[in-house]
Design an enzyme around this catalytic site. Structure first.
Site, PDB file in Angstrom:
ATOM      1  N   ARG A 124      54.002  45.530  51.809  1.00 33.97           N
ATOM      2  CA  ARG A 124      53.613  45.009  50.488  1.00 33.97           C
ATOM      3  C   ARG A 124      52.856  46.041  49.671  1.00 33.97           C
ATOM      4  NH1 ARG A 124      50.796  39.358  50.987  1.00 33.97           N
ATOM      5  NH2 ARG A 124      50.937  39.728  48.752  1.00 33.97           N
ATOM      6  N   LYS A 159      50.157  49.129  43.007  1.00 33.36           N
ATOM      7  CA  LYS A 159      50.752  47.784  42.991  1.00 33.36           C
ATOM      8  C   LYS A 159      49.895  46.828  42.168  1.00 33.36           C
ATOM      9  CE  LYS A 159      49.092  45.169  46.917  1.00 33.36           C
ATOM     10  NZ  LYS A 159      48.447  43.974  46.378  1.00 33.36           N
ATOM     11  N   ASN A 160      48.575  46.910  42.307  1.00 33.12           N
ATOM     12  CA  ASN A 160      47.720  45.950  41.608  1.00 33.12           C
ATOM     13  C   ASN A 160      47.635  46.224  40.106  1.00 33.12           C
ATOM     14  OD1 ASN A 160      47.357  44.634  43.978  1.00 33.12           O
ATOM     15  ND2 ASN A 160      45.279  45.383  44.361  1.00 33.12           N
ATOM     16  N   ARG A 179      41.102  31.294  48.574  1.00 33.16           N
ATOM     17  CA  ARG A 179      40.972  32.150  47.378  1.00 33.16           C
ATOM     18  C   ARG A 179      41.339  31.286  46.189  1.00 33.16           C
ATOM     19  NH1 ARG A 179      44.133  37.627  48.486  1.00 33.16           N
ATOM     20  NH2 ARG A 179      43.475  38.174  46.387  1.00 33.16           N
ATOM     21  N   ASP A 197      39.082  46.334  49.032  1.00 32.17           N
ATOM     22  CA  ASP A 197      40.381  46.712  49.602  1.00 32.17           C
ATOM     23  C   ASP A 197      40.309  47.990  50.437  1.00 32.17           C
ATOM     24  OD1 ASP A 197      41.491  44.494  48.447  1.00 32.17           O
ATOM     25  OD2 ASP A 197      42.285  45.557  46.701  1.00 32.17           O
ATOM     26  N   CYS A 216      44.407  32.213  52.005  1.00 29.21           N
ATOM     27  CA  CYS A 216      44.844  33.529  52.422  1.00 29.21           C
ATOM     28  C   CYS A 216      44.286  33.791  53.810  1.00 29.21           C
ATOM     29  CB  CYS A 216      44.361  34.487  51.357  1.00 29.21           C
ATOM     30  SG  CYS A 216      43.743  36.014  51.849  1.00 29.21           S
TER      31      CYS A 216
HETATM   32  N1  EPU Z   1      37.592  33.803  42.619  1.00 31.40           N
HETATM   33  C1  EPU Z   1      37.233  32.484  42.397  1.00 31.40           C
HETATM   34  N2  EPU Z   1      38.002  31.763  41.524  1.00 31.40           N
HETATM   35  C2  EPU Z   1      39.071  32.293  40.879  1.00 31.40           C
HETATM   36  C3  EPU Z   1      39.414  33.642  41.102  1.00 31.40           C
HETATM   37  C4  EPU Z   1      38.650  34.386  41.991  1.00 31.40           C
HETATM   38  O1  EPU Z   1      36.284  31.983  42.962  1.00 31.40           O
HETATM   39  O2  EPU Z   1      39.708  31.567  40.096  1.00 31.40           O
HETATM   40  C5  EPU Z   1      36.771  34.605  43.542  1.00 31.40           C
HETATM   41  C6  EPU Z   1      37.537  35.118  44.747  1.00 31.40           C
HETATM   42  O3  EPU Z   1      37.598  34.132  45.770  1.00 31.40           O
HETATM   43  C7  EPU Z   1      36.733  36.343  45.123  1.00 31.40           C
HETATM   44  C8  EPU Z   1      36.267  36.875  43.778  1.00 31.40           C
HETATM   45  O4  EPU Z   1      36.397  35.799  42.860  1.00 31.40           O
HETATM   46  O5  EPU Z   1      35.638  35.983  45.901  1.00 31.40           O
HETATM   47  C9  EPU Z   1      37.056  38.044  43.242  1.00 31.40           C
HETATM   48  O6  EPU Z   1      38.449  37.755  43.316  1.00 31.40           O
HETATM   49  P1  EPU Z   1      39.479  38.343  42.269  1.00 31.40           P
HETATM   50  O7  EPU Z   1      39.943  37.259  41.388  1.00 31.40           O
HETATM   51  O8  EPU Z   1      38.864  39.551  41.624  1.00 31.40           O
HETATM   52  O9  EPU Z   1      40.664  38.795  43.219  1.00 31.40           O
HETATM   53  P2  EPU Z   1      42.215  38.730  42.916  1.00 31.40           P
HETATM   54  O10 EPU Z   1      42.463  38.985  41.478  1.00 31.40           O
HETATM   55  O11 EPU Z   1      42.787  37.507  43.526  1.00 31.40           O
HETATM   56  C10 EPU Z   1      42.625  41.265  43.231  1.00 31.40           C
HETATM   57  C11 EPU Z   1      43.501  42.140  44.076  1.00 31.40           C
HETATM   58  C12 EPU Z   1      43.038  42.100  45.519  1.00 31.40           C
HETATM   59  C13 EPU Z   1      41.583  42.561  45.556  1.00 31.40           C
HETATM   60  C14 EPU Z   1      40.717  41.719  44.602  1.00 31.40           C
HETATM   61  C15 EPU Z   1      39.288  42.203  44.521  1.00 31.40           C
HETATM   62  C16 EPU Z   1      45.614  42.035  42.958  1.00 31.40           C
HETATM   63  C17 EPU Z   1      47.011  41.545  42.952  1.00 31.40           C
HETATM   64  N3  EPU Z   1      44.876  41.646  43.996  1.00 31.40           N
HETATM   65  O12 EPU Z   1      42.719  39.950  43.778  1.00 31.40           O
HETATM   66  O13 EPU Z   1      43.842  43.043  46.210  1.00 31.40           O
HETATM   67  O14 EPU Z   1      41.091  42.443  46.864  1.00 31.40           O
HETATM   68  O15 EPU Z   1      41.271  41.746  43.293  1.00 31.40           O
HETATM   69  O16 EPU Z   1      39.241  43.516  44.089  1.00 31.40           O
HETATM   70  O17 EPU Z   1      45.199  42.753  42.078  1.00 31.40           O
HETATM   71  C18 EPU Z   1      44.948  43.977  48.060  1.00 31.40           C
HETATM   72  O18 EPU Z   1      45.510  44.752  47.274  1.00 31.40           O
HETATM   73  O19 EPU Z   1      45.007  44.089  49.319  1.00 31.40           O
HETATM   74  C19 EPU Z   1      44.188  42.852  47.519  1.00 31.40           C
HETATM   75  C20 EPU Z   1      43.842  41.796  48.245  1.00 31.40           C
END
Ligand code: EPU
Length: 436
Positions: A398, A23-24, A122, A306, A117
């Site tokens: 999901r 999915k991701n 986030r 995850d 979240c």
């Molecule tokens: N962060 C910031 N600012 C931003 C973006 C991120 O501070 O603008 C911080 C976040 O709060 C976190 C860290 O950076 O502490 C990493 O977050 P990241 O942006 O990598 O996470 P994401 O892109 O929102 C994706 C996956 C998540 C997974 C994370 C980490 C998708 C759709 N979601 O989230 O997947 O936990 O990367 O690997 O790809 C799941 O599948 O259950 C899930 C939550």
């Protein structure tokens, strides 16, 4: 209708699981189709609620989207919308992936802010700072991100911390920018590589795949392409951990073992036997005394956040003391209270949970607070006496395709039925639907 999963106390899991597409990976691939006018194809797409939500976002923007089996067709020839409204973004935070491509192709985008979240805030500040670095004007008002640009301009951007989502969004914007963009400290998750492959197949010029410095030479336009989504490493990891917890033996098939190195190393350290072939991983924990192993999550290739809740369930199931530290999401511990309802002995301090193994869990009603917390509870239910009823299972819809069928192949009959609890007992806030 609210439903629950009833997980029975189970024997050792035995058999094979075919792993679905990730999915991701699929969500960014879908957003990328907005960068062209044409008919794009994505193969190996899982049937999941998050995929449906992204399809609804694309339809809202004017695309025609059709999923036949695992083949997704997206026709963006008449796609001119630039607004992703709150009622869609609130269902899934990855909806923010449309920000970059809309801005790049149409010069404007208006996307609702995703908010927090289940395990805390986030932020999307890095997505916004990245767009501004590419010369977009960004305003936040009434809960929306409004972004405008003529043609985006290539620039250097350094991510202060590794972010999968912000790297996705910046790539999706920079491919159509004027000039060169260099992204430093970019995320290197396999899902990013999958996106780079798709964008390059569409005609983009992205260099440095697999490294944390990506160089993008902007092009004037992109064409539709066909791409295969990679396998879901988190789904695969969840089943491997399930085999370890139940002292079973199973093989996950159609996976890329190199995407799961940190998990495989940790599983091996517990004393389980792990064998990899080209596209499969077998775990054998039969008749083996496993010991709990402490882990610390981090950006790829470190241990995936995850898989942290599922790993915690494994630690609960094994005699001994261990620690689970989450450096990516320091507050991702919603599953702890539910595991404790089943008899687990866990204390959380800061971003670390200390676990004293409690092999004798007893089944009880518990609630999934998010997708991976739900997965951890399914695994706990397998080793609890009697049965475990898990509510709020829409979270699991999901991210785990055909969960009942896959567990049935491994010898476990999980029932899904209407919940008998009242609304008052199961009420959740809208925020809780946002993780993923
Ligand atoms: N962060 C910031 N600012 C931003 C973006 C991120 O501070 O603008 C911080 C976040 O709060 C976190 C860290 O950076 O502490 C990493 O977050 P990241 O942006 O990598 O996470 P994401 O892109 O929102 C994706 C996956 C998540 C997974 C994370 C980490 C998708 C759709 N979601 O989230 O997947 O936990 O990367 O690997 O790809 C799941 O599948 O259950 C899930 C939550």
């Amino acid at each position: 209708m609210k439903e629950v999963y009833q997980v029975p106390a189970s024997q050792s899991l035995q058999g094979d699981v075919i792993i679905s597409g990730a999915k991701n990976a699929v969500l960014p691939l879908m957003a990328a189709t907005l960068l062209c006018r044409g008919t794009s194809i994505i193969n190996n797409v899982p049937q999941l609620d998050d995929v449906d939500t992204m399809a609804d976002v694309l339809r809202y923007l004017g695309a025609k989207v059709e999923l036949q089996g695992s083949r997704l067709t997206i026709d963006t020839r008449e796609c001119d919308g630039y607004q992703a409204p709150y009622h869609l973004v609130t269902k899934m935070r990855a909806s923010i992936y449309v920000l970059g491509p809309l801005l790049a192709r149409l010069g404007q985008a208006s996307v609702a802010l995703p908010g927090g979240c289940a395990w805390g805030p986030r932020p999307v500040d890095l997505h916004i700072a990245g767009m501004q670095a590419l010369s977009a004007k960004v305003e936040l008002s009434h809960g929306n991100i409004h972004a405008h640009a003529g043609r985006l301009k290539g620039a250097d951007f350094t991510f202060p911390i590794s972010s999968v989502g912000a790297t996705v969004n910046l790539l999706l914007a920079a491919v159509l920018a004027d000039g060169t963009t260099r992204l430093f400290n970019a995320a290197i998750e396999p899902e990013i590589d999958n996106l780079v492959d798709q964008l390059n197949a569409m005609g983009a010029q992205i260099f440095g795949k697999g490294s944390n410095t990506l160089v993008i030479e902007g092009v004037a336009e992109l064409q539709a392409a066909e791409i295969d989504a990679i396998a879901d490493r988190i789904e695969a990891g969840t089943y491997l951990i399930a085999a370890a917890i139940t002292k079973g033996k199973l093989t996950v098939k159609q996976v890329q073992p190199s995407h799961l190195t940190a998990l495989i190393d940790s599983l091996t350290a517990t004393g389980a036997l792990v064998y990899c072939e080209d596209d499969s991983i077998t775990l054998d924990a039969q008749r083996r005394a496993l010991k709990p192993i402490s882990i610390k999550t981090g950006p790829y290739p470190l241990f995936a956040t995850d898989l942290q809740p599922q790993w915690m369930t494994l630690c609960v199931s094994l005699a001994g003391v261990s620690q689970v530290t989450d450096t990516v999401y320091p507050e991702r511990f919603q599953h702890v209270a539910e595991l404790c309802r089943l008899g687990a002995n866990i204390r959380v301090k800061g971003n670390t949970a200390s676990i004293i193994g409690t092999p004798n869990l007893s089944g009880a009603p518990v609630k999934a607070s998010d997708l991976r917390a739900g997965a951890a509870l399914i695994l706990a239910g397998l080793i609890a006496t009697e049965h475990t009823d898990i509510s709020d299972i829409h979270h699991l819809d999901r991210g785990y395709q055909n969960l009942i069928g896959k567990f049935a192949n491994l010898g476990v009959t999980i029932h899904r039925h209407a919940s008998h609890t009242t609304d008052c007992q199961t009420k959740t806030t809208p925020l809780l639907s946002l993780c993923g």
